[in-house]
Motif scaffolding. Structure first.
Motif, PDB file in Angstrom:
ATOM      1  N   SER A 132     114.946   6.865   0.477  1.00  0.00           N
ATOM      2  CA  SER A 132     114.588   7.900   0.571  1.00  0.00           C
ATOM      3  C   SER A 132     115.498   8.503   1.010  1.00  0.00           C
ATOM      4  N   LEU A 133     115.529  10.148   1.762  1.00  0.00           N
ATOM      5  CA  LEU A 133     116.384  10.932   1.973  1.00  0.00           C
ATOM      6  C   LEU A 133     116.574  10.518   3.530  1.00  0.00           C
ATOM      7  N   ILE A 134     115.861  10.112   4.275  1.00  0.00           N
ATOM      8  CA  ILE A 134     116.396   9.290   5.440  1.00  0.00           C
ATOM      9  C   ILE A 134     117.499   7.717   5.120  1.00  0.00           C
ATOM     10  N   ALA A 135     117.889   7.667   4.604  1.00  0.00           N
ATOM     11  CA  ALA A 135     118.043   6.125   4.254  1.00  0.00           C
ATOM     12  C   ALA A 135     119.716   6.983   3.396  1.00  0.00           C
ATOM     13  N   LEU A 136     119.740   7.578   3.111  1.00  0.00           N
ATOM     14  CA  LEU A 136     120.966   8.382   2.398  1.00  0.00           C
ATOM     15  C   LEU A 136     121.355   8.609   2.961  1.00  0.00           C
ATOM     16  N   ALA A 137     121.231   9.926   3.864  1.00  0.00           N
ATOM     17  CA  ALA A 137     121.556  10.412   5.077  1.00  0.00           C
ATOM     18  C   ALA A 137     122.145   9.735   6.262  1.00  0.00           C
ATOM     19  N   ALA A 138     121.301   8.632   6.668  1.00  0.00           N
ATOM     20  CA  ALA A 138     121.528   7.724   7.680  1.00  0.00           C
ATOM     21  C   ALA A 138     123.040   6.603   7.158  1.00  0.00           C
ATOM     22  N   GLU A 139     123.413   6.518   5.426  1.00  0.00           N
ATOM     23  CA  GLU A 139     124.509   6.250   4.791  1.00  0.00           C
ATOM     24  C   GLU A 139     125.823   6.587   4.893  1.00  0.00           C
ATOM     25  N   ALA A 140     125.654   8.000   4.279  1.00  0.00           N
ATOM     26  CA  ALA A 140     126.095   9.000   4.176  1.00  0.00           C
ATOM     27  C   ALA A 140     127.201   9.965   5.452  1.00  0.00           C
ATOM     28  N   GLU A 141     126.018   9.177   6.526  1.00  0.00           N
ATOM     29  CA  GLU A 141     126.033   9.412   7.865  1.00  0.00           C
ATOM     30  C   GLU A 141     126.003  10.928   8.317  1.00  0.00           C
ATOM     31  N   ILE A 142     125.377  11.872   7.307  1.00  0.00           N
ATOM     32  CA  ILE A 142     124.969  13.270   7.299  1.00  0.00           C
ATOM     33  C   ILE A 142     123.864  13.049   8.006  1.00  0.00           C
ATOM     34  N   SER A 143     123.271  14.615   7.912  1.00  0.00           N
ATOM     35  CA  SER A 143     121.908  14.898   9.110  1.00  0.00           C
ATOM     36  C   SER A 143     121.234  14.735   7.427  1.00  0.00           C
ATOM     37  N   LYS A 144     119.594  14.902   7.705  1.00  0.00           N
ATOM     38  CA  LYS A 144     118.525  14.304   6.389  1.00  0.00           C
ATOM     39  C   LYS A 144     118.312  15.872   6.239  1.00  0.00           C
ATOM     40  N   ALA A 145     118.296  16.582   7.217  1.00  0.00           N
ATOM     41  CA  ALA A 145     117.789  18.339   6.651  1.00  0.00           C
ATOM     42  C   ALA A 145     119.205  18.948   5.889  1.00  0.00           C
ATOM     43  N   PHE A 146     120.703  18.540   6.363  1.00  0.00           N
ATOM     44  CA  PHE A 146     121.348  18.507   5.253  1.00  0.00           C
ATOM     45  C   PHE A 146     121.569  18.455   3.702  1.00  0.00           C
ATOM     46  N   LEU A 147     120.843  16.959   4.047  1.00  0.00           N
ATOM     47  CA  LEU A 147     121.071  16.619   2.298  1.00  0.00           C
ATOM     48  C   LEU A 147     119.857  17.099   1.822  1.00  0.00           C
ATOM     49  N   PHE A 148     118.011  17.467   3.052  1.00  0.00           N
ATOM     50  CA  PHE A 148     117.619  18.229   1.865  1.00  0.00           C
ATOM     51  C   PHE A 148     118.503  19.157   1.467  1.00  0.00           C
ATOM     52  N   ASP A 149     118.809  20.445   2.431  1.00  0.00           N
ATOM     53  CA  ASP A 149     119.079  21.519   1.966  1.00  0.00           C
ATOM     54  C   ASP A 149     120.563  21.318   0.524  1.00  0.00           C
ATOM     55  N   ILE A 150     120.857  20.335   0.622  1.00  0.00           N
ATOM     56  CA  ILE A 150     121.953  20.214  -0.427  1.00  0.00           C
ATOM     57  C   ILE A 150     120.877  20.178  -1.666  1.00  0.00           C
ATOM     58  N   GLU A 151     119.952  18.951  -1.514  1.00  0.00           N
ATOM     59  CA  GLU A 151     119.027  18.848  -3.203  1.00  0.00           C
ATOM     60  C   GLU A 151     118.573  20.074  -3.094  1.00  0.00           C
ATOM     61  N   SER A 152     118.318  20.793  -2.218  1.00  0.00           N
ATOM     62  CA  SER A 152     117.110  22.010  -2.444  1.00  0.00           C
ATOM     63  C   SER A 152     118.342  23.440  -2.994  1.00  0.00           C
ATOM     64  N   GLN A 153     119.919  22.897  -3.128  1.00  0.00           N
ATOM     65  CA  GLN A 153     120.450  23.880  -3.845  1.00  0.00           C
ATOM     66  C   GLN A 153     120.781  24.860  -2.729  1.00  0.00           C
ATOM     67  N   LYS A 154     120.240  24.915  -0.513  1.00  0.00           N
ATOM     68  CA  LYS A 154     120.743  26.179  -0.312  1.00  0.00           C
ATOM     69  C   LYS A 154     121.847  25.684   0.927  1.00  0.00           C
ATOM     70  N   LYS A 155     122.578  24.867   0.736  1.00  0.00           N
ATOM     71  CA  LYS A 155     123.740  24.438   0.876  1.00  0.00           C
ATOM     72  C   LYS A 155     124.542  23.999   0.171  1.00  0.00           C
ATOM     73  N   MET A 156     125.604  24.108   0.310  1.00  0.00           N
ATOM     74  CA  MET A 156     126.961  23.229  -0.600  1.00  0.00           C
ATOM     75  C   MET A 156     127.383  22.821  -0.264  1.00  0.00           C
ATOM     76  N   PRO A 157     127.644  20.975  -0.380  1.00  0.00           N
ATOM     77  CA  PRO A 157     128.884  20.120  -0.320  1.00  0.00           C
ATOM     78  C   PRO A 157     130.030  20.455  -0.459  1.00  0.00           C
ATOM     79  N   SER A 158     131.292  20.037   0.960  1.00  0.00           N
ATOM     80  CA  SER A 158     132.584  19.836   0.780  1.00  0.00           C
ATOM     81  C   SER A 158     132.687  18.732  -0.188  1.00  0.00           C
ATOM     82  N   LEU A 159     133.776  18.818  -0.419  1.00  0.00           N
ATOM     83  CA  LEU A 159     134.046  17.612  -0.690  1.00  0.00           C
ATOM     84  C   LEU A 159     134.189  16.255   0.018  1.00  0.00           C
TER      85      LEU A 159
END
Length: 82
Positions: free
Chosen positions: A32-59
């Motif tokens: 789930s978004l929540i599970a990956l966000a927790a594993e990656a230590e980023i917010s669920k909202a940020f992950l959603f925005d990355i997957e929705s192509q609204k935000k660009m992730p850093s390296l």
């Protein structure tokens, strides 16, 4: 002239493919978004925005996502459409 950050058409195809691969791999792994966000230590909202192509992730964020998904970073750059 400012860029409309809600319009992802300005991203090159290769960039859109990287962002699509993150979601594709997450779904293939049944995470789930929540599970990956927790594993990656980023917010669920940020992950959603990355997957929705609204935000660009850093390296660094790509690195965290690869660790959270248990895959090497290079898989984000593999074009599965070719």
């Amino acid at each position: 002239m400012s860029i409309d950050k809600t319009n992802t058409t300005h991203y090159p195809r290769e960039v859109r493919l990287v962002l699509d691969r993150i979601r594709q791999i997450r779904m293939e792994k049944g995470m789930s978004l929540i599970a990956l966000a927790a594993e990656a230590e980023i917010s669920k909202a940020f992950l959603f925005d990355i997957e929705s192509q609204k935000k660009m992730p850093s390296l660094m964020t790509l690195h965290k996502l690869s660790k959270g998904l248990g895959v090497p970073m290079r898989v984000f750059f593999e074009d599965k459409e070719s």
